[in-house]
Design a protein around this motif. Structure first.
Motif, PDB file in Angstrom:
ATOM      1  N   UNK A 182      14.647   5.201  -1.939  1.00  0.00           N
ATOM      2  CA  UNK A 182      13.287   5.745  -1.806  1.00  0.00           C
ATOM      3  C   UNK A 182      12.411   4.952  -0.850  1.00  0.00           C
ATOM      4  N   UNK A 232       3.913   1.441  -1.093  1.00  0.00           N
ATOM      5  CA  UNK A 232       4.568   1.518  -2.405  1.00  0.00           C
ATOM      6  C   UNK A 232       3.612   2.088  -3.447  1.00  0.00           C
ATOM      7  N   UNK A 233       2.343   1.705  -3.342  1.00  0.00           N
ATOM      8  CA  UNK A 233       1.345   2.258  -4.255  1.00  0.00           C
ATOM      9  C   UNK A 233       1.248   3.781  -4.093  1.00  0.00           C
ATOM     10  N   UNK A 280      12.769  10.449  -2.615  1.00  0.00           N
ATOM     11  CA  UNK A 280      11.864   9.768  -3.547  1.00  0.00           C
ATOM     12  C   UNK A 280      12.554   9.536  -4.889  1.00  0.00           C
ATOM     13  N   UNK A 310      -1.923  11.556  -5.323  1.00  0.00           N
ATOM     14  CA  UNK A 310      -2.534  11.567  -3.986  1.00  0.00           C
ATOM     15  C   UNK A 310      -2.332  12.904  -3.270  1.00  0.00           C
ATOM     16  N   UNK A 331       3.432   5.852  -2.782  1.00  0.00           N
ATOM     17  CA  UNK A 331       4.672   6.543  -3.160  1.00  0.00           C
ATOM     18  C   UNK A 331       4.853   6.573  -4.674  1.00  0.00           C
ATOM     19  N   UNK A 332       4.383   5.529  -5.370  1.00  0.00           N
ATOM     20  CA  UNK A 332       4.554   5.541  -6.828  1.00  0.00           C
ATOM     21  C   UNK A 332       3.453   6.346  -7.532  1.00  0.00           C
ATOM     22  N   UNK A 333       2.467   6.826  -6.770  1.00  0.00           N
ATOM     23  CA  UNK A 333       1.435   7.723  -7.317  1.00  0.00           C
ATOM     24  C   UNK A 333       1.353   8.988  -6.459  1.00  0.00           C
ATOM     25  N   UNK A 334       2.484   9.402  -5.899  1.00  0.00           N
ATOM     26  CA  UNK A 334       2.434  10.438  -4.860  1.00  0.00           C
ATOM     27  C   UNK A 334       1.870  11.765  -5.358  1.00  0.00           C
ATOM     28  N   UNK A 335       2.209  12.149  -6.597  1.00  0.00           N
ATOM     29  CA  UNK A 335       1.682  13.425  -7.115  1.00  0.00           C
ATOM     30  C   UNK A 335       0.160  13.400  -7.156  1.00  0.00           C
ATOM     31  N   UNK A 376       0.818  -1.215   0.000  1.00  0.00           N
ATOM     32  CA  UNK A 376       0.000   0.000   0.000  1.00  0.00           C
ATOM     33  C   UNK A 376       0.850   1.262   0.000  1.00  0.00           C
TER      34      UNK A 376
END
Lengths: 187, 464
Positions: free
Chosen positions: B305, B58-59, B299, B67, B61-65, B56
């Motif tokens: 990261x 990792x999800x 990041x 969220x 952080x890889x879609x941070x912009x 979760x």
């Protein structure tokens, strides 16, 4: 460029070549059909005093707790029959606060208190009595959260009396919030 | 907070020499936390929880912009004022504006590591604001003028005796006052502060993007009070603290509690959606400051990261045999222990923090404890490699390793040195480099026979 666009553009740049991770679903824990016995047990383990009572029984418990006290601080949602004969006091002065919980969770022995009920009565008196209807007790946090349709401005989850072990690792109750938590599950 | 991470080896040795009581207090407290964590982990399918929590994060952080933008939108819809801060100076500017607009004289603070990073307390003091740390442990170290030594238990390095002495000097309580009596004194002082402060300051454990919810965990009730009584609440939130959905809290709240203190859930959780609504008690204004301060650089780091998954539970500190010897102070920055050793070089710079990745035996206990499976041992090695590559390791270490390599590569030299070392009496001060080690320990006792000879003797009777 302002701080916002600089931060967001750095985030975007950092993630350009990063593989996207999937969003996992939550597993439901297997829990008993009737969450009440577990709820009472876990509250006890958390240091609260828990009772399963009829509304009349709970009213009697409240009158017993309020005996000899100058008055009680009530949450907005506490029904009228519980207030009868008890002088209301502001939470800053009241030795006892009474709240009406939005819901409860057996898994963690937790009561969810809404800001709409009034926050001070939940936090300032040294003793806190929380009333919760039996049907509002969920087996797990996940079941409770998935069922929430609207959120109040603040939701307080209380799972026992206020405590701290910051002084020489000795557990002390009632540090800032109520040092005594009593829960009546209403049948 | 000014970083002194560079001085770690010296400071650690000095603390062990000058304050032997700290080792005892910290070891006792961390072993207690550790036992509770192990019991709490054993009660649930922990392998599955940790794997899911890791996935979760990792999800997110890889879609941070995505969220971050969603969270900002929801917070605004909830009536929260959202700010962005790249640096401590940005955060100071925002806080100064709030203080001036509301004529703030007193502020109550919930424990927050991020506000330590940003130097919020010194700023408020410079503005003439009286600041009260309201977490009991944090209040103790504020009275002493010390930084926190543990993420969850900021005062675990203090013995009951020291606290009794502190309260005796400050409040005139007897030198043998019970912990209950001392807590009551603090409660009285801080209750008065809660009721009179115009500003409440907090961090956040999580920020839920879908609902714009700030989640804060604690056991004393001071966070609920700090975010409920003053008319203004300012929350500082690191940009890595996001969760996608409200229901994700159903995993992360109990997981963090189990990892941190071994509880099923912390005694109080505040789930804050915004300022008080019409006719409600609560703050009139809520501000959320989204803080970078080195996080976007971490990041962007392809190797480091994963550090950003950290929940700040402190479980790796409790599990670490090195941290247990000294507590957090010698690490010289906000974050200590194993997570500090891999986070601080990223947040500060490797040049500022290069000794910290060496403050580990690489035993792996931190990885076992971590609720989001941050590969700390691997990251420690990553930072060590970089320190060597950048020429930050000391010259004597390079020379010693080169000599060690020569000896280990030649059987003749190896036998010669092993014989010489076993034969020499090894006085305590033979090598000044070893003094830090020998000061706290007995003399080395070399085995009379070398290992390879013992091995041969062991195998010979079996007819090889």
């Amino acid at each position: 460029m302002d701080a916002r666009s600089r931060i967001l553009s750095r985030v975007k740049r950092a993630l350009e070549d990063r593989p996207k991770a999937f969003l996992p679903e939550h597993p439901h824990l297997p829990f008993p059909e009737d969450p009440i016995p577990l709820f009472l047990e876990r509250l006890g383990e958390n240091g609260a005093e828990a009772h399963l009572l009829s509304p009349e029984g709970a009213q009697a418990l409240l009158r017993e707790l309020a005996q000899g006290l100058p008055g009680v601080a009530f949450g907005q949602g506490v029904p009228a029959p519980f207030r009868e004969g008890l002088p209301p006091l502001p939470p800053e002065e009241a030795p006892l606060g009474v709240s009406w919980a939005l819901f409860a969770v057996a898994e963690t022995g937790t009561l969810a208190l809404s800001s709409a009920d009034g926050r001070r009565a939940q936090l300032l008196p040294p003793t806190h009595l929380v009333l919760v209807e039996r049907e509002r007790v969920y087996p797990t946090l996940l079941a409770a959260f998935q069922d929430l349709k609207t959120l109040p401005s603040a939701l307080g989850l209380h799972s026992g009396p206020s405590k701290s072990a910051d002084i020489g690792q000795v557990m002390v109750k009632g540090v800032h919030g109520p040092g005594r938590l009593i829960v009546a599950v209403l049948t | 907070m000014r970083a002194k991470a560079k001085l770690y080896p010296k400071e650690a040795a000095r603390l062990l020499r000058e304050k032997p009581g700290v080792r005892e207090a910290v070891t006792g407290a961390t072993l207690h936390f550790e036992r509770n964590r192990l019991r709490a982990y054993a009660e649930v399918p922990i392998a599955e929880w940790r794997e899911r929590a890791k996935a979760l994060k990792d999800h997110v952080l890889s879609h941070l912009d995505h969220y971050l933008e969603l969270a900002e939108k929801r917070l605004r819809e909830n009536g929260v004022q959202v700010h962005w801060a790249e640096t401590p100076e940005d955060a100071h500017r925002l806080l100064r504006a709030v203080v001036e607009r509301h004529g703030v004289k007193r502020a109550v603070k919930a424990k927050s590591m991020l506000t330590e990073e940003l130097g919020v307390n010194p700023l408020l003091a410079s503005l003439g604001v009286e600041v009260f740390e309201t977490d009991l442990g944090e209040y103790l170290i504020q009275l002493l003028g010390e930084p926190p030594s543990h993420i969850v238990g900021p005062a675990i390095h203090l013995s009951l005796k020291e606290i009794q002495k502190l309260f005796h000097e400050r409040f005139g309580t007897p030198l043998d006052a019970s912990p209950e009596a001392l807590a009551q004194v603090a409660r009285k002082v801080l209750r008065e502060a809660f009721l009179s402060a115009e500003l409440g300051i907090s961090g956040a454990n999580f920020l839920v993007a879908e609902t714009g919810t700030l989640a804060l965990m604690e056991n004393e009730g001071n966070i609920r009070l700090s975010t409920s009584l003053p008319k203004v609440h300012v929350a500082f939130v690191g940009i890595e603290k996001l969760l996608p959905r409200f229901q994700d809290l159903a995993l992360f709240l109990p997981l963090t509690a189990r990892a941190a203190t071994g509880q099923r859930l912390s005694t109080f959780v505040s789930l804050i959606q915004g300022p008080a609504r019409e006719g409600e008690e609560g703050p009139e204004e809520v501000h959320v400051v989204l803080v970078d301060h080195g996080r976007t650089a971490l990041l962007a780091d392809p190797e480091a990261w994963e550090t950003l998954r950290c929940l700040r539970c402190g479980a790796c500190l409790n599990a670490c045999p090195v941290y247990r010897q000294t507590g957090g102070h010698p690490y010289g920055y906000v974050y200590s222990g194993p997570i500090g050793a891999v986070l601080d070089p990223g947040l500060l710079s490797l040049e500022e923090a290069y000794p910290l990745p060496y403050a580990s035996t690489l035993c792996g206990a931190c990885l076992e404890a971590c609720p989001v499976k941050i590969p700390i041992p691997k990251l420690l090695l990553t930072w060590r490699h970089r320190a060597v590559a950048e020429g930050l390791s000391p010259a004597w270490e390079k020379a010693a390793l080169a000599a060690y390599r020569r000896v280990m590569e030649s059987p003749t030299l190896y036998r010669l040195f092993s014989k010489a070392l076993r034969g020499l009496p090894l006085p305590q001060d033979l090598l000044p480099l070893l003094r830090a080690w020998t000061e706290g320990r007995g003399p080395l006792k070399p085995s009379p026979k070398p290992f390879h000879q013992l091995w041969r003797e062991m195998e010979e009777p079996h007819g090889r």
